[in-house]
Design an enzyme around this catalytic site. Structure first.
Site, mmCIF file in Angstrom:
data_model
loop_
_atom_site.group_PDB
_atom_site.id
_atom_site.type_symbol
_atom_site.label_atom_id
_atom_site.label_comp_id
_atom_site.label_asym_id
_atom_site.label_seq_id
_atom_site.Cartn_x
_atom_site.Cartn_y
_atom_site.Cartn_z
ATOM 1 N N CYS A 143 0.836 -1.209 0.000
ATOM 2 C CA CYS A 143 0.000 0.000 0.000
ATOM 3 C C CYS A 143 0.868 1.255 0.000
ATOM 4 C CB CYS A 143 -0.933 0.007 1.207
ATOM 5 S SG CYS A 143 -2.138 -1.346 1.206
ATOM 6 N N SER A 144 1.937 1.230 0.767
ATOM 7 C CA SER A 144 2.847 2.381 0.805
ATOM 8 C C SER A 144 3.427 2.646 -0.579
ATOM 9 C CB SER A 144 3.977 2.132 1.807
ATOM 10 O OG SER A 144 3.457 2.066 3.116
#
Length: 153
Positions: free
Chosen positions: A44-45
């Site tokens: 996600c980052s």
């Protein structure tokens, strides 16, 4: 999962601890919704960082992007600040996953959003959607191709 030519369900979600965003306020613009499982996870980052770098291309297509997960507005604020994100992260926090469920991308067994993308046209109609494997960053190519198609219509 909602598909092409379906009306994008309207919603109002927190973008900051004291500011909400309503999807229908963006009629007249193209909108990208990037549902993702959780702030701080490695994939996600990377995905949100990629979209941060791609914003200038989205803007060329008159498109706004919003990240959505079931994390709280406070968690989003910390994550966004730490990653220096320049687009809103929306909190589908309470009732948990309500908007993710409306879009058909809530993972009941995990209690979080699936990794899914939607491109919504200026009239609020979904023109492209994609469900990605949880462990895979879907990138931006599909989004840009969908926006290019909208430009040519």
């Amino acid at each position: 999962m909602l598909k092409k030519n379906e009306v994008a369900p309207d919603f109002t979600l927190y973008a900051t601890p004291d500011q909400k965003i309503t999807l229908s306020e963006f009629r007249g613009k193209n909108v990208i919704l990037a549902f993702y499982p959780a702030d701080w996870s490695p994939v996600c980052s990377d995905q949100m960082a990629l979209y941060n770098e791609t914003i200038k291309y989205f803007k060329k297509y008159d498109a706004e992007i919003f990240g959505i997960s079931v994390d709280s507005k406070w968690c989003h604020t910390a994550f966004s600040q730490s990653r220096n994100l320049h687009f809103p992260l929306l909190a589908d926090f309470e009732p948990k996953g309500e908007i993710s469920k409306e879009y058909g991308v809530y993972n009941e067994s995990e209690g979080q959003c699936s990794r899914a993308l939607f491109v919504i046209d200026k009239n609020g109609i979904i023109q492209w959607s994609y469900l990605s494997p949880t462990a895979v960053n879907p990138g931006a190519d599909g989004i840009l191709e969908a926006l290019e198609t909208l430009k040519n219509n």
